[in-house]
Design an enzyme around this catalytic site. Structure first.
Site, short mmCIF file in Angstrom:
data_model
loop_
_atom_site.label_atom_id
_atom_site.label_comp_id
_atom_site.label_asym_id
_atom_site.label_seq_id
_atom_site.Cartn_x
_atom_site.Cartn_y
_atom_site.Cartn_z
N GLU A 7 2.33 0.91 2.68
CA GLU A 7 2.12 0.23 1.40
C GLU A 7 3.42 -0.22 0.75
OE1 GLU A 7 -0.34 1.18 -2.69
OE2 GLU A 7 -1.16 1.71 -0.74
N ASP A 106 -1.72 3.74 1.39
CA ASP A 106 -2.25 4.91 0.68
C ASP A 106 -3.76 4.99 0.85
OD1 ASP A 106 0.31 5.37 -0.15
OD2 ASP A 106 0.03 4.55 -2.16
N TYR A 315 0.08 13.18 -2.58
CA TYR A 315 -0.39 11.95 -3.23
C TYR A 315 -0.83 12.24 -4.65
CZ TYR A 315 -2.54 7.34 -3.55
OH TYR A 315 -2.86 6.05 -3.92
#
Length: 747
Positions: A7, A106, A315
């Site tokens: 990403e 992600d 995350y």
């Protein structure tokens, strides 16, 4: 060639370094850095995107606000435009040569869409390319190795859910923003932003402000006494009637008590209170905790993203509050057996069994936020370390024992009046040793028994008033948004940032501006669907169904357009009323106070040349004015200057900290003093310097400017009469028009 797409650039670089058996080679492709190495399967190339590399928009024909009605945007064609030309070019170039593509963005709705967008670009040049998907929750060697050892499929339903959000937010935001801005006459940079999630969120803030304004404080009195024990310790006790609502009652109680009276202990109760450890961090809880130590929601998430991409935490966008069984918790704690948190890790590892707390929400996409690797303070800036340390300590606290408090409840008889005092002492720190944030302090009382007598050394009555409900802090607001289904874990902090940038709110806790109140009032009165959470939470639920494969994307998009058409029916019905309501409200947001010279309103105004200033509505009879900074949005606060009766103002510039200018008249007076002091210093520094005494003498000072004229002592520009202006123009070849401009600026 195997192409791996991450990403962001830093994620691609880190993943390549983790997977490479030898040193990674950096190669620029179409101006974009890529990372490659040779493996047994062949060449592997890693490229990082920049989030979304394409955006949704309307065709250019729809950009003219004056020619295209706002409701025409509801059914307008939506096109895709590239936002990162170099990255798109690099993807096409590499995509032609690729035999396989792995999407490593992600793992959430937004990340899936970003990956699908990149895949679509590659398919334009390599239609039959083979592709797969990897999921990971931390950019660490173990997490990345596991992810690439177990690839899965791209979830196009999840990507569609992300795409539907983009379409719905674009159509609702663009059409409503255009309509309301035109109705209010606020165009250009000062347009009035309206949004599907933004407007119901703003309505929450405005509603709370109205509750505060409608609140009528009620007076009450508190009676307390200071006691002194036989051992000399002093402590405070309060009357059993926490609040006296009648002054006569507190006076009657007060008359009974005198300094020197006995305070006999009538009751002592000691007990133990168990303080349970906290649950793991999800995004909402993380933002709330970060807010309590001084971080804005947007800043907390920005830093969390940096920590994640650098491999320090997992995350940060997750709803989960339960650690998954797949996570080796003991191994995760063992990472910290050295370094700053050594003593805490070793203490936890003494436990035979590590049993973490569990929150109410359990999901399968990502674990709760936890520290993914050991970091040194030198590897981060101060803010990053603060949040990293908080995540580490919260992680440890979820495995710790409860904290134990010893509590004491005591009652006292003073001349027949009952007083009380509560004490608390932390006996076993438990989890609070690991996670020290916002810890309550010990409230210690002297050792005593029933029947003991203390001495009254002071009696005090304090007059108070009930307080209105508090404004929402960012952490609290995000929690309410979550409860109402407004936005998602990935977007809520951005919504709040947008409210600040559009000058709808200021401060923290959040306070709405009068512009915000005007917009919400108009929406609630004439198009309530926009300002209520029901509509947007319904669409959020539908988007979840798209992600689960339960409903096609087109059905949700059509439903949203039908909703919006219904909103516009209400808007058109009440067009004139909306315009009148908005313009009246927006006018109030420009009022700074009352003119001390004529009693008219002082307001933020614009000169013919576009400059802004604070002017008097009594003009031309009253010419009182004050300057304003050239740049930034002016926010009128509710704080009033006691000397001048003007509201303090705040200046907001995009990307910069707000500037609290304060009272504009106080500020101007201070500026004048500074100027005088500066002139005095310059005069003292060069007292013998010859200065031109007449207008004609200035011909030798080079390019003439307003400042040079004043410095030269020839005149103050605002003192020039018509004849002087003509003479000055003749002597300097400066057009009279230019000199007049200087004069109007000063005036």
């Amino acid at each position: 060639m195997h192409l791996i797409i991450a990403e962001k650039h830093i994620a691609a670089k880190r993943i390549a370094a983790i997977l490479a058996p030898q040193k990674v080679k950096q190669v620029r492709v179409s101006g974009v850095d890529t990372y490659e190495y040779e493996s047994e399967e062949g060449k592997k190339i890693f490229i990082g995107l920049s989030g979304h590399i394409v955006k949704l928009d309307f065709p250019k024909a729809y950009n003219n606000w004056q020619k295209v009605e706002a409701n025409e945007l509801i059914g307008a064609e939506i096109i895709t435009a590239s936002t990162q030309v170099k990255i798109v070019s690099a993807l096409k170039k590499l995509g032609k040569e690729a035999t396989k593509v792995t999407i490593a963005t992600d793992y959430d709705r937004e990340g899936e869409l970003i990956g699908a967008e990149a895949l679509d670009i590659i398919k334009q040049v390599n239609e039959n390319v083979v592709f797969d998907r990897v999921h990971y929750s931390a950019i660490t060697p173990k997490a990345i190795d596991d992810a690439f050892s177990n690839p899965t499929n791209v979830d196009f339903n999840l990507a569609d859910a992300g795409h539907s959000r983009q379409v719905i937010d674009l159509v609702w935001g663009a059409s409503l923003t255009r309509y309301i801005s035109l109705a209010a006459g606020r165009l250009g940079k000062m347009f009035l932003s309206v949004g599907r999630v933004q407007s119901p969120t703003l309505a929450l803030i405005v509603e709370r402000e109205k509750e505060r304004e409608a609140f009528i404080p009620k007076p009450y009195w508190e009676l307390s006494a200071m006691l002194k024990s036989k051992s000399g310790e002093e402590f405070k006790v309060e009357h059993r009637t926490k609040r006296f609502w009648e002054k006569a009652e507190v006076d009657a109680a007060m008359e009974k008590i005198s300094i020197g009276d006995d305070a006999r202990v009538s009751e002592i109760k000691t007990s133990e209170k168990t303080d349970k450890p906290p649950t793991p961090f999800n995004t909402t809880e993380f933002i709330g905790a970060a807010s309590s130590i001084g971080f804005t929601a947007a800043n907390a998430m920005r830093i969390a993203e940096t920590l994640y991409t650098n491999g320090f935490i997992s995350y940060p966008r997750t709803d989960n509050t339960v650690y998954p069984e797949s996570l080796d918790l003991r191994a995760q704690i063992e990472i910290f057996k050295t370094g700053t948190f050594k003593q805490y890790a070793l203490k936890l590892l003494e436990k035979k069994e590590l049993v973490p707390t569990k929150g109410k929400k359990e999901t399968t996409d990502h674990p709760p936020i936890f520290p993914a690797s050991l970091a040194k303070k030198s590897e981060m800036n101060e803010q990053e370390w603060k949040l990293y340390e908080m995540v580490v300590r919260r992680f440890f606290a979820t495995f710790a024992d409860p904290a134990i408090w010893e509590t004491i409840r005591s009652k006292y008889d003073i001349q027949g009046e009952e007083f009380k005092a509560n004490g608390a002492r932390l006996v076993e720190p438990g989890w609070r040793w690991y996670y020290h944030y916002n810890a309550p302090e010990d409230r210690l009382l002297p050792k005593m028994e029933e029947g003991d007598v203390h001495s009254v050394i002071k009696v005090d009555v304090e007059a108070k008033e009930t307080q209105p409900p508090g404004r929402y802090g960012q952490g609290r607001l995000i929690k309410i948004m979550e409860e109402l289904g407004l936005g998602t874990k990935a977007t809520r902090h951005d919504i709040i940032s947008k409210l600040y940038s559009r000058a709808y709110v200021h401060g923290n806790p959040l306070q709405p501006t009068k512009t915000a109140v005007a917009v919400v009032d108009a929406l609630e009165k004439f198009a309530p669907t926009i300002s209520k959470p029901d509509m947007t939470s319904k669409l959020e639920a539908d988007m979840d169904r798209i992600a689960e494969g339960g409903i096609p994307e087109d059905d949700v998009l059509n439903e949203s357009r039908e909703m919006l058409e219904g909103v516009f029916v209400d808007l058109e019905k009440n067009k004139d009323d909306i315009t009148e309501s908005l313009r009246a409200g927006l006018r109030e947001d420009k009022i700074i106070g009352t003119c001390s010279e004529c009693g008219s309103n002082l307001m933020v105004m614009r000169s013919k040349r576009g400059g802004r200033f604070i002017g008097c509505e009594g003009y031309p009879d009253c010419t009182f004015s004050l300057p304003l900074p050239k740049m930034g949005q002016v926010i009128v606060t509710d704080k009033l200057c006691e000397d001048h009766g003007l509201y303090h103002i705040r200046i907001i510039n995009a990307g910069k900290r707000p500037w609290n200018l304060g009272c504009p008249e106080c500020n101007f007076i201070e500026w004048q003093k500074t100027q005088e002091e500066e002139k005095k210093k310059q005069k003292e520094a060069s007292p013998d310097k010859e200065k031109p005494k007449t207008l004609k003498d200035i011909s030798g000072i080079g390019k003439v400017t307003e400042e040079k004229l004043v410095d030269a002592g020839v005149c103050s520009v605002d003192e020039l009469c018509e004849a002087d202006a003509l003479e000055l123009a003749k002597a300097t070849s400066i057009p009279v028009k230019k000199i007049k401009t200087w004069q109007s600026d000063v005036i």
